[in-house]
Write a protein that holds these residues in place. Structure first.
Motif, PDB file in Angstrom:
ATOM      1  N   UNK A   3       2.224  -0.535  -8.241  1.00 58.10           N
ATOM      2  CA  UNK A   3       2.203   0.923  -8.113  1.00 58.10           C
ATOM      3  C   UNK A   3       1.608   1.358  -6.786  1.00 58.10           C
ATOM      4  N   UNK A   4       0.537   0.673  -6.365  1.00 51.98           N
ATOM      5  CA  UNK A   4      -0.106   1.034  -5.097  1.00 51.98           C
ATOM      6  C   UNK A   4       0.804   0.727  -3.909  1.00 51.98           C
ATOM      7  N   UNK A   5       1.620  -0.299  -4.021  1.00 51.13           N
ATOM      8  CA  UNK A   5       2.590  -0.607  -2.963  1.00 51.13           C
ATOM      9  C   UNK A   5       3.636   0.496  -2.870  1.00 51.13           C
ATOM     10  N   UNK A  21       0.003  -2.802   6.351  1.00 52.43           N
ATOM     11  CA  UNK A  21      -0.155  -2.950   4.904  1.00 52.43           C
ATOM     12  C   UNK A  21      -0.642  -4.360   4.574  1.00 52.43           C
ATOM     13  N   UNK A  22      -1.563  -4.433   3.628  1.00 51.21           N
ATOM     14  CA  UNK A  22      -2.135  -5.719   3.211  1.00 51.21           C
ATOM     15  C   UNK A  22      -1.965  -5.855   1.698  1.00 51.21           C
ATOM     16  N   UNK A  23      -1.062  -6.726   1.262  1.00 54.10           N
ATOM     17  CA  UNK A  23      -0.899  -6.943  -0.177  1.00 54.10           C
ATOM     18  C   UNK A  23      -1.944  -7.912  -0.719  1.00 54.10           C
ATOM     19  N   UNK A  79      -3.728  -0.302   5.136  1.00 54.55           N
ATOM     20  CA  UNK A  79      -3.342   0.269   3.845  1.00 54.55           C
ATOM     21  C   UNK A  79      -3.169  -0.883   2.865  1.00 54.55           C
ATOM     22  N   UNK A  80      -4.002  -0.927   1.827  1.00 54.80           N
ATOM     23  CA  UNK A  80      -3.967  -2.067   0.914  1.00 54.80           C
ATOM     24  C   UNK A  80      -3.209  -1.723  -0.359  1.00 54.80           C
TER      25      UNK A  80
END
Length: 323
Positions: free
Chosen positions: A160-162, A178-180, A152-153
């Motif tokens: 916002x996506x985080x 999760x990949x920031x 999940x990036x």
């Protein structure tokens, strides 16, 4: 004679001060967007900057100051001269940063002067073009089955996506890897390239990619379908009840900005939100301007405080913090 001279001097000074107040803006206004160019917040800023320029008679220049989930740009505005010539366009991160960051160098509720809300942008759940799932229900099942094998990036901590990704994992009760990224653009590039699996991002960023077929779309995060993507169901339609996330945007000036300057900025913002081109472009991107009674300092101040309280338990439950 001396009293007369002093009175005359006082009247001249008062007149000079009054004239100075009417002078705003006396030079171009810098709108700080605390994210990289080309991202969804940048898109909103550049759309409203042109009609605000016409209303104010001075150019509104968008400057991208990315980093630290938007807090670097926000900190810059908090420390700027409070004369109205430096303003901040920020999204829901202005509320969530209080809970996300242990050492926030400003107080979002106290160190800014609100101008008004701009728009509430729906989020979309999207995936790589090679994703096997045919529907939102299939995708949610795929995520539940594969859990941490699913990538999940997002555009970085506090983006916002985080935030949308945190809510998604909470709603499903399923952890994902999760990949920031450092911005929306590189995250989207890897999603299009099939190197990562899933992303939850603003319609202002994803609509064009969805329409062009570069990514697969599975649902919107609000309770009604988008006019720009009428065939895309809501996540509630796909069985994910209670999942509703939209990313609101607002404009702030530094604390202590004169009321006359704030009033002119508010009027320019409201003029921009009524501009036919802005309304059309927002619609194309799956959003719309807020009602004008929400594009006010009082409405933004109230909304920010409510959102700070709303997001505290969500962020704390996720256990995600940044220094």
């Amino acid at each position: 004679m001396r009293r007369t001279t002093l009175l005359a001097a006082a009247l001249i000074l008062a007149g000079t001060n009054a004239y100075a107040q009417t002078e705003f803006p006396s030079r171009p206004i810098t709108m700080i967007v605390p994210f990289a160019a080309g991202g969804p917040t940048d898109t909103v800023g550049r759309l409203i900057a042109e009609p605000m320029t016409r209303m104010l008679g001075q150019q509104v220049l968008v400057e991208n100051v990315g980093g630290a989930g938007g807090t670097l740009g926000a900190a810059r505005v908090a420390k700027a001269d409070p004369d109205g010539h430096t303003i901040l366009l920020y999204h829901i991160g202005q509320a969530t940063s209080v809970s996300l960051y242990r050492k926030l160098p400003y107080d979002p509720a106290k160190d800014f002067t609100p101008v008004g809300r701009v728009t509430d942008v729906p989020m979309t759940l999207v995936a790589r073009p090679t994703m096997e799932a045919a529907s939102a229900g299939d995708l949610l099942g795929y995520i539940t089955k594969n859990k941490e094998d699913v990538t999940l990036v997002n555009a970085g901590v506090g983006s916002a996506s985080h935030l949308c990704g945190m809510v998604l994992m909470k709603a499903l009760g399923v952890p994902m890897t999760t990949i920031p990224y450092k911005g929306t653009a590189p995250a989207m590039t890897d999603l299009i390239g099939g190197r990562v699996d899933v992303m939850c991002d603003q319609s202002t960023n994803t609509s064009g990619q969805i329409k062009s077929g570069n990514i697969k779309a599975y649902g919107v995060t609000v309770n009604k379908r988008l006019g720009s993507l009428p065939d895309l169901p809501t996540l509630a339609e796909s069985g994910l009840d209670g999942f509703e996330v939209s990313i609101w945007h607002g404009i702030w000036a530094p604390k202590g900005t004169p009321a006359a300057a704030v009033s002119k900025l508010e009027a320019a913002l409201q003029a921009a939100l009524k501009d036919p081109n802005v309304v059309k472009r927002f619609a194309d991107l799956g959003t719309e301007p807020v009602p004008l009674d929400q594009a006010t300092p009082a409405a933004l101040d109230s909304h920010l405080k409510a959102e700070i309280e709303r997001w505290k338990p969500i962020v704390q439950a996720a256990g995600v913090f940044a220094d």
